[in-house]
Design a protein around this motif. Structure first.
Motif, mmCIF file in Angstrom:
data_model
loop_
_atom_site.group_PDB
_atom_site.id
_atom_site.type_symbol
_atom_site.label_atom_id
_atom_site.label_comp_id
_atom_site.label_asym_id
_atom_site.label_seq_id
_atom_site.Cartn_x
_atom_site.Cartn_y
_atom_site.Cartn_z
ATOM 1 N N ARG A 1 0.846 -1.205 0.000
ATOM 2 C CA ARG A 1 0.000 0.000 0.000
ATOM 3 C C ARG A 1 0.878 1.250 0.000
ATOM 4 N NH1 ARG A 1 -5.319 0.907 0.700
ATOM 5 N NH2 ARG A 1 -5.656 -1.306 1.051
ATOM 6 N N GLY A 2 1.976 1.228 0.742
ATOM 7 C CA GLY A 2 2.902 2.357 0.738
ATOM 8 C C GLY A 2 3.492 2.595 -0.638
ATOM 9 N N GLU A 3 3.888 1.513 -1.325
ATOM 10 C CA GLU A 3 4.401 1.650 -2.689
ATOM 11 C C GLU A 3 3.341 2.237 -3.617
ATOM 12 O OE1 GLU A 3 7.778 -1.618 -3.563
ATOM 13 O OE2 GLU A 3 5.766 -2.448 -3.353
ATOM 14 N N PHE A 4 2.111 1.776 -3.429
ATOM 15 C CA PHE A 4 0.987 2.265 -4.235
ATOM 16 C C PHE A 4 0.813 3.770 -4.048
ATOM 17 C CE2 PHE A 4 -3.617 3.252 -4.193
ATOM 18 C CZ PHE A 4 -3.925 2.990 -5.517
ATOM 19 N N TYR A 5 0.796 4.223 -2.806
ATOM 20 C CA TYR A 5 0.660 5.654 -2.533
ATOM 21 C C TYR A 5 1.832 6.438 -3.122
ATOM 22 C CZ TYR A 5 -3.124 4.894 0.887
ATOM 23 O OH TYR A 5 -4.308 4.574 1.485
ATOM 24 N N CYS A 6 3.035 5.898 -2.962
ATOM 25 C CA CYS A 6 4.232 6.600 -3.424
ATOM 26 C C CYS A 6 4.193 6.797 -4.940
ATOM 27 C CB CYS A 6 5.472 5.805 -3.013
ATOM 28 S SG CYS A 6 6.967 6.788 -2.889
ATOM 29 N N ARG A 7 3.787 5.762 -5.660
ATOM 30 C CA ARG A 7 3.724 5.851 -7.117
ATOM 31 C C ARG A 7 2.716 6.905 -7.578
ATOM 32 N NH1 ARG A 7 5.476 1.506 -10.255
ATOM 33 N NH2 ARG A 7 4.643 2.695 -12.015
ATOM 34 N N PHE B 1 2.268 11.223 -0.774
ATOM 35 C CA PHE B 1 3.393 10.964 0.110
ATOM 36 C C PHE B 1 3.006 10.854 1.580
ATOM 37 C CE2 PHE B 1 5.558 13.198 -3.527
ATOM 38 C CZ PHE B 1 6.066 12.027 -4.072
ATOM 39 N N GLU B 2 1.968 11.558 2.005
ATOM 40 C CA GLU B 2 1.539 11.425 3.402
ATOM 41 C C GLU B 2 1.009 10.023 3.666
ATOM 42 O OE1 GLU B 2 -1.089 14.470 4.675
ATOM 43 O OE2 GLU B 2 0.310 16.110 4.225
ATOM 44 N N GLY B 3 0.198 9.504 2.726
ATOM 45 C CA GLY B 3 -0.308 8.145 2.873
ATOM 46 C C GLY B 3 0.808 7.128 2.826
ATOM 47 N N ALA B 4 1.778 7.340 1.931
ATOM 48 C CA ALA B 4 2.918 6.424 1.830
ATOM 49 C C ALA B 4 3.715 6.410 3.126
ATOM 50 C CB ALA B 4 3.804 6.836 0.663
ATOM 51 N N GLN B 5 3.930 7.598 3.689
ATOM 52 C CA GLN B 5 4.711 7.680 4.934
ATOM 53 C C GLN B 5 3.999 6.959 6.066
ATOM 54 O OE1 GLN B 5 6.763 11.186 7.646
ATOM 55 N NE2 GLN B 5 6.266 11.597 5.520
ATOM 56 N N ARG B 6 2.679 7.112 6.163
ATOM 57 C CA ARG B 6 1.919 6.409 7.208
ATOM 58 C C ARG B 6 2.062 4.899 7.054
ATOM 59 N NH1 ARG B 6 -2.042 10.276 6.083
ATOM 60 N NH2 ARG B 6 -3.193 8.769 4.806
ATOM 61 N N VAL C 1 10.259 8.335 0.104
ATOM 62 C CA VAL C 1 9.258 9.384 0.342
ATOM 63 C C VAL C 1 9.944 10.689 0.750
ATOM 64 C CG1 VAL C 1 7.337 10.105 1.805
ATOM 65 C CG2 VAL C 1 7.447 7.753 0.965
ATOM 66 N N HIS C 2 10.890 10.612 1.681
ATOM 67 C CA HIS C 2 11.553 11.824 2.163
ATOM 68 C C HIS C 2 12.432 12.463 1.081
ATOM 69 C CE1 HIS C 2 10.760 10.171 6.388
ATOM 70 N NE2 HIS C 2 10.010 11.235 6.213
ATOM 71 N N THR C 3 12.987 11.633 0.190
ATOM 72 C CA THR C 3 13.734 12.188 -0.947
ATOM 73 C C THR C 3 12.804 12.993 -1.840
ATOM 74 O OG1 THR C 3 15.358 10.387 -0.930
ATOM 75 C CG2 THR C 3 15.128 11.624 -2.977
ATOM 76 N N GLN C 4 11.621 12.418 -2.118
ATOM 77 C CA GLN C 4 10.646 13.122 -2.962
ATOM 78 C C GLN C 4 10.186 14.424 -2.314
ATOM 79 O OE1 GLN C 4 9.569 12.265 -6.048
ATOM 80 N NE2 GLN C 4 11.016 10.555 -6.052
ATOM 81 N N GLN C 5 10.144 14.428 -0.989
ATOM 82 C CA GLN C 5 9.710 15.628 -0.263
ATOM 83 C C GLN C 5 10.870 16.585 0.027
ATOM 84 O OE1 GLN C 5 7.869 13.455 3.045
ATOM 85 N NE2 GLN C 5 5.864 14.167 2.356
ATOM 86 N N GLN C 6 12.056 16.252 -0.492
ATOM 87 C CA GLN C 6 13.272 17.051 -0.306
ATOM 88 C C GLN C 6 13.673 17.168 1.166
ATOM 89 O OE1 GLN C 6 12.896 20.776 -2.432
ATOM 90 N NE2 GLN C 6 12.610 19.759 -4.398
ATOM 91 N N GLN C 7 13.334 16.171 1.943
ATOM 92 C CA GLN C 7 13.758 16.099 3.346
ATOM 93 C C GLN C 7 15.017 15.226 3.383
ATOM 94 O OE1 GLN C 7 10.292 14.696 5.479
ATOM 95 N NE2 GLN C 7 9.171 16.607 5.150
#
Length: 285
Positions: A153-159, A163-168, A196-202
């Motif tokens: 599910r995290g991979e699904f959200y990330c794709r 990103f918030e759903g993926a992180q959860r 996820v954090h890379t995509q969010q520039q964290q």
């Protein structure tokens, strides 16, 4: 690893005893177990064991044995990028899992089918499959399965860029795998969070997570998770503009994945990442 060697030797001995005794079901079970382990090790001889096991389970009309073997064959096909073959085998396995009441096998097949549909960007179908897997898993006490389902599910959200759903989802996976001492699962969860954090520039958070994921993947000796984590780190370096380190990491990932059978899909993704780095156009050879 001497433990793996001893495990294999005892199974090979048991296989020989079953053959001498004419115990077809025992022979099929040992072949399946050897094949399943070969798939987990990304060994090239997995199909030899699994094909033979399926033939014997077919002779016995053993639906559960057929389902388990087909699911392992499907998993190997998915890792190799043969999605049509993998889907057909998962569907055949799932119908048998349902017939014999193996809800764990059913949920596992559903999550893997969802991953394939996510990769194919059939997001609506993937979401339905994940919902079915979650519904099945709700009535089971299977922490590893729960972690795998949530990871998909995290991979699904990330794709989809959610990103918030993926992180959860990845944080839930991390909690589950740490509770059960699953180091491979922890490496995957950390890698997912880092993506996820890379995509969010964290970047500082992602850097720490990737470092921990790399340490874990080297410790457990799983070539696929190591290759994937190296690629995630290369993607991170590209996002930071460090193309030299990214190029080196891609080369290391290709070397690792080159030693991993059933890893063609991730070798192809490594080549695609290299193509992005080079700025070339057209499909990668």
């Amino acid at each position: 690893d001497y433990r793996v060697h001893d495990w294999r030797k005892t199974h090979e001995a048991a296989l020989e005893v079953c053959r001498r005794a004419g115990n077809i079901r025992g022979e099929a079970a040992m072949l399946y177990s050897l094949g399943n382990h070969a798939v987990a090790e990304r060994a090239g001889n997995a199909h030899h064991y699994l094909d033979a096991a399926l033939d014997l389970f077919d002779q016995l009309a053993d639906s559960h044995g057929q389902a388990l073997t087909l699911a392992s064959m499907a998993f190997a096909a998915r890792l190799d990028g043969h999605y049509d073959q993998a889907m057909a085998r998962y569907e055949a396995a799932m119908s048998r899992f349902r017939a014999v009441g193996d809800r764990v096998g059913e949920a596992d097949a559903l999550t893997n089918m969802a991953l394939i549909r996510t990769d194919q960007e059939s997001f609506g179908v993937a979401a339905e499959l994940l919902d079915q897997a979650r519904a099945v898993g709700r009535f089971l006490t299977a922490p590893r399965l729960a972690a795998q389902t949530e990871y998909r599910r995290g991979e699904f959200y990330c794709r989809q860029g959610e990103f918030e759903g993926a992180q959860r989802s990845f944080r839930k996976v991390l909690r589950l795998v740490r509770e059960n001492g699953d180091l491979v699962g922890e490496a995957y969860a950390l890698q997912g969070l880092a993506n996820v954090h890379t995509q969010q520039q964290q970047y500082a958070i992602a850097d720490d997570e990737l470092g921990a994921a790399l340490d874990l993947s080297r410790t457990v000796g799983d070539t696929l998770v190591l290759g994937r984590t190296l690629l995630a780190r290369a993607d991170f370096c590209m996002a930071r503009g460090d193309t030299s380190t990214a190029r080196s990491l891609i080369g290391e990932a290709l070397a690792v994945l080159g030693d991993s059978h059933n890893g063609n899909l991730w070798r192809a993704r490594a080549l695609r990442l290299h193509q992005r780095l080079s700025g070339s156009t057209g499909p990668p050879a």
